[in-house]
Design an enzyme around this catalytic site. Structure first.
Site, PDB file in Angstrom:
ATOM      1  N   GLU A 279      -2.698  16.028 -12.963  1.00 18.62           N
ATOM      2  CA  GLU A 279      -2.066  16.207 -11.652  1.00 18.62           C
ATOM      3  C   GLU A 279      -1.239  17.481 -11.597  1.00 18.62           C
ATOM      4  OE1 GLU A 279      -1.408  11.880  -9.508  1.00 18.62           O
ATOM      5  OE2 GLU A 279       0.362  12.979 -10.129  1.00 18.62           O
ATOM      6  N   HIS A 300     -18.031   6.905 -33.502  1.00 14.83           N
ATOM      7  CA  HIS A 300     -19.348   6.266 -33.568  1.00 14.83           C
ATOM      8  C   HIS A 300     -20.027   6.239 -32.204  1.00 14.83           C
ATOM      9  CE1 HIS A 300     -18.615   4.847 -37.732  1.00 14.83           C
ATOM     10  NE2 HIS A 300     -17.372   5.050 -37.331  1.00 14.83           N
ATOM     11  N   LYS A 414      -6.602   9.363   0.546  1.00 18.03           N
ATOM     12  CA  LYS A 414      -5.766   8.407   1.293  1.00 18.03           C
ATOM     13  C   LYS A 414      -6.003   8.555   2.791  1.00 18.03           C
ATOM     14  CE  LYS A 414      -1.958   8.299  -2.007  1.00 18.03           C
ATOM     15  NZ  LYS A 414      -0.560   8.650  -2.207  1.00 18.03           N
TER      16      LYS A 414
HETATM   17  O1  PA5 Z   1       2.473  11.555  -9.543  1.00 14.65           O
HETATM   18  C1  PA5 Z   1       2.504  11.005  -8.469  1.00 14.65           C
HETATM   19  O2  PA5 Z   1       3.340  11.305  -7.607  1.00 14.65           O
HETATM   20  C2  PA5 Z   1       1.544   9.895  -8.093  1.00 14.65           C
HETATM   21  O3  PA5 Z   1       0.531   9.682  -8.995  1.00 14.65           O
HETATM   22  C3  PA5 Z   1       2.352   8.606  -7.932  1.00 14.65           C
HETATM   23  O4  PA5 Z   1       2.992   8.301  -9.126  1.00 14.65           O
HETATM   24  C4  PA5 Z   1       1.487   7.442  -7.497  1.00 14.65           C
HETATM   25  O5  PA5 Z   1       0.695   7.808  -6.400  1.00 14.65           O
HETATM   26  C5  PA5 Z   1       2.375   6.273  -7.076  1.00 14.65           C
HETATM   27  O6  PA5 Z   1       3.214   6.649  -6.031  1.00 14.65           O
HETATM   28  P1  PA5 Z   1       4.425   5.775  -5.555  1.00 14.65           P
HETATM   29  O7  PA5 Z   1       5.363   5.613  -6.690  1.00 14.65           O
HETATM   30  O8  PA5 Z   1       5.023   6.553  -4.423  1.00 14.65           O
HETATM   31  O9  PA5 Z   1       3.863   4.445  -5.102  1.00 14.65           O
END
Ligand code: PA5
Length: 424
Positions: A279, A300, A414
């Site tokens: 990310e 393996h 989303k």
């Molecule tokens: O790194 C990030 O921001 C995302 O992967 C969030 O951790 C994930 O989408 C969960 O989001 P939230 O804590 O707002 O539910």
């Protein structure tokens, strides 16, 4: 001792001179992180979070754990991504004694998984921690709807207040509104700490405390990491060297980093690392693809590809120096399997020989590799390792020329899903 970075098997791929040539760029990235002058500087709260984490929070959560143990036999932790992986990584890695077992929800929309969690509520006394920074993420929101319903069928409202805990934004989001309206106890995720950097905030600390983790040692490990990896000098800072090496390998066509461990309890720590690295760097058409493998099992299955497939991979091995209660290989009179050669040696010694053999063979096969060695598998050293990876990705992302602290790409699916669901 901290975390040791072994660069022996970079030979022929990356030289010390090449690493040193990145010193000015690394020094600039260091200043951009510490002086908050780089891209994404509104999400740099994690840099000095360890030293800003109050001991009072550790004491409060340790007391909460004692209270919850009086009435609950299990904890359900609801969350996804950064609100899930660090918790699971830590609990799967540590051999925690004396706390409550943790079950996970809200990290998928599996009917089968949810039925198991709902059955658990029917048969066991539980407490629930709902974690969402935005407070609006679909998977945990739907999981909480279902779990909240089951909790209401089982417990009276006064009892719910003792058993449901929320971790979310201070002011925004549906989860904040629910917590305030229902009077559930809640903790705040700081605005300037992104989801994937949040394991040291109440996101990680609340469920880890309930699970019986020594969160004091965990916080101390982060603090040791903050100190150890604050040095601007590249050659003194293994986290910065790791960042520099990754960028040199990437520039040389190694576009996949395979994180590999001979210690299966690192599996979810590697999943946490994949989110943190994928990310943070995968944007603007750039980024190393983070992958992981558990050895020697995967030797393996994936071994052929690693040794002999397309040469666009480098490997980072995660090793443990000391294991708890090392088991010795017994001698057998008949020696039918011809393994008396290792009789009297520990199983972990053999595991380490497997690492040495794999690192050398993969290097010969064209896979440069690094090794990160943790002294012990405890909460302190894991906290230090998390900080090592956080600091390294901050530097690495800046070297790559991206903003390591946003994740605009996560929104695309989303929007399409909300359109299908008819959600605003
Ligand atoms: O790194 C990030 O921001 C995302 O992967 C969030 O951790 C994930 O989408 C969960 O989001 P939230 O804590 O707002 O539910």
């Amino acid at each position: 001792m901290g975390i040791v970075l072994n660069k022996e098997y970079l030979k022929g791929f990356v030289s010390d001179q090449q690493i040193q040539s990145l010193a000015p760029a690394v020094a600039k990235a260091h200043r951009d992180l510490h002086q908050k002058t780089g891209a994404g500087n509104d999400f740099l709260g994690w840099v000095d979070l360890p030293s800003r984490t109050p001991d009072a929070l550790v004491h409060e959560l340790t007391a909460l754990a004692g209270e919850v143990r009086q009435h609950s036999r299990a904890v359900i932790s609801i969350g996804i991504g950064g609100s899930y992986l660090g918790i699971r990584a830590t609990l799967d890695f540590l051999d925690v004694q004396g706390g409550l077992p943790v079950y996970y929800a809200g990290h998928n929309m599996s009917n089968a998984d949810m039925r198991k969690v709902l059955r658990l509520i029917e048969t066991t006394d539980v407490s629930v921690v709902v974690i969402s920074k935005s407070g609006t993420t679909t998977e945990p929101a739907l999981a909480f709807r279902l779990i909240d319903g089951a909790m209401r069928r089982k417990y009276a409202s006064g009892e719910l207040k003792k058993r449901i805990f929320c971790v979310t934004d201070e002011k925004k989001g549906a989860l904040r509104r629910i917590a305030d309206q229902e009077g559930y106890r809640s903790w705040v995720i700081p605005d300037d700490v992104g989801g994937r950097f949040s394991v040291l905030t109440p996101v990680g600390l609340v469920p880890l405390a309930l699970a019986g983790v020594n969160i004091g040692a965990f916080v101390d490990g982060f603090r040791a990491g903050e100190k150890a990896y604050a040095l601007e000098d590249l050659m003194q800072n293994p986290a910065y060297q790791y960042a520099a090496v990754r960028n040199l390998l990437y520039a040389g066509g190694k576009h996949i980093e395979m994180m590999a461990s001979f210690y299966p309890n690192f599996q979810y720590a590697m999943e946490w690392w994949k989110q943190l690295y994928g990310e943070s760097e995968g944007k603007n058409g750039k980024g190393i693809f983070p992958a992981s493998t558990v050895l020697s099992a995967d030797l393996h299955s994936m071994g052929q590809l690693m040794q002999d497939g397309m040469r666009n991979i480098f490997e980072t091995f995660l090793m443990l120096e000391q294991v708890e209660e090392p088991l010795l290989i017994p001698r057998q009179e008949a020696d039918l399997d011809k393994f008396n050669c290792v009789a009297g040696k520990s199983l972990d010694w053999v595991n380490k020989q497997a690492y040495l053999a794999t690192a050398a063979a993969h290097h010969e096969g064209g896979v440069p590799n690094l090794m990160l060695m943790l002294e012990r598998g405890d909460a302190f050293h894991l906290g230090q390792l998390y900080y090592f990876f956080e600091k390294a990705i901050g530097i690495s992302g800046y070297l790559l020329g991206v903003n390591p602290f946003d994740q605009p790409g996560v929104e695309a699916y989303k929007k399409k899903m909300f359109a299908l669901l008819g959600k605003d």
